[in-house]
Motif scaffolding. Sequence first.
Motif, PDB file in Angstrom:
ATOM      1  N   LEU A  21       0.600  -0.890   0.256  1.00 49.50           N
ATOM      2  CA  LEU A  21       0.083  -0.122   0.091  1.00 49.50           C
ATOM      3  C   LEU A  21       0.733   1.464   0.200  1.00 49.50           C
ATOM      4  N   GLY A  22       1.807   1.234   0.524  1.00 52.33           N
ATOM      5  CA  GLY A  22       2.121   2.213   1.504  1.00 52.33           C
ATOM      6  C   GLY A  22       2.993   3.243  -0.130  1.00 52.33           C
ATOM      7  N   PRO A  23       3.845   1.897  -0.819  1.00 48.66           N
ATOM      8  CA  PRO A  23       4.759   2.171  -1.860  1.00 48.66           C
ATOM      9  C   PRO A  23       3.147   2.845  -3.072  1.00 48.66           C
ATOM     10  N   VAL A  24       2.343   2.435  -3.143  1.00 51.33           N
ATOM     11  CA  VAL A  24       1.400   2.671  -3.946  1.00 51.33           C
ATOM     12  C   VAL A  24       1.090   4.248  -4.355  1.00 51.33           C
ATOM     13  N   VAL A  25       0.471   4.626  -2.748  1.00 56.45           N
ATOM     14  CA  VAL A  25       0.142   6.002  -2.435  1.00 56.45           C
ATOM     15  C   VAL A  25       1.498   7.085  -3.187  1.00 56.45           C
ATOM     16  N   GLU A  26       2.810   6.419  -2.088  1.00 54.52           N
ATOM     17  CA  GLU A  26       3.575   7.377  -2.617  1.00 54.52           C
ATOM     18  C   GLU A  26       4.072   7.556  -4.060  1.00 54.52           C
TER      19      GLU A  26
END
Length: 359
Positions: free
Chosen positions: A268-273
């Motif tokens: 999730l985090g890398p996609v949001v970034e």
Amino acid sequence: MADALSDYESQAAAILPTAVWDFVAGGSGSEITLRLNRMALDAVTLVPRVLTGVDKPDTTAAVLGHEWSSPIAVAPMAYQRLLHAEGELQLAGAAADAGIPYIISTLSSYTLEEIAGAAALSWFQLYWLRDRAMIRSLVDRAGKAGCRALMVTVDVPVMGRRLRDVRNSFALPEDVVAANFVDMVTEAHAPVPGLSAVAAHTASAFEPAVSWRDLEWLRSSTELPLVVKGILDPRDARRAVDAGAAGVVVSNHGGRQLDTAIASIDALGPVVEAVGNDCVVLLDSGIRSGTDVIKAIALGASAVLVGRPLLWALAVEAVDEALDLLRRELRDAMLLAGCADLNAVGELTTGRTPWQISG
């Protein structure tokens, strides 16, 4: 009555035929990703705020121009009449009562028009079919039925090898059909020893060689907002936005496709970034509680999709109760974390506790 969503799982296990239970509960391969989804969510920790003066948290979420009562949608799930005679209609009605969206599966066991009529807010989930004319027809029908977004699932070029179904020689009972394909001859009802009839059906119906060009064609073929489900790599998330997607769903298909794929919450985090503020990011796979929901929001998701727990509740005539329980858990978790609204949840600090997979 249930004290937690997990209670419905044990209740459903006691009444469902083994083959149906396995069809819903199972993952692909050795089910490593199935287990990873829960372990990774359990490993996320939250740093609560205190003395914030909050007594009635606001759980409402704004997603693609519509207000949801909470940042939760019913995930697209096939053949819900396996669990209950009214299947999708029952769950869509419960979602309407709860003020959240219901996402209609291509492989629903009632027609998309019937389900959209039972839902207050619906999206349509599209599998990529070999027959492009059929894709056009489904997209057109979804728009006419009042669906507010089109969610295209991109992680099923072929159905993952689900060993429980293979070992059960799983096939659909005659009264459960892919209702959106009334004229399609289906292999899904013909049991073959050592094979999944449902997998055989999808292999004949789904197009494996889907590309970004196909997604761009779909974007140009509908005015509905396009949401791409099945994204794990941030490069794919960025490319989906560039192709015109209004949203992406970070999902490993509940551990049912590529076994050993990364847990959705870890992706999730890398996609949001990667996408920034250019599209909505949703999370799917493994959500089992209100605390899980705020973990996803804290890590950058706008909302989550909930799947299997609602099917277990459907099997035991408890979908309204289950959605109310999830809403109360979310409210209590926000109150304990000191969050007045979802913006405050998004500002929470998270941590990570290492876990070691076993089993």
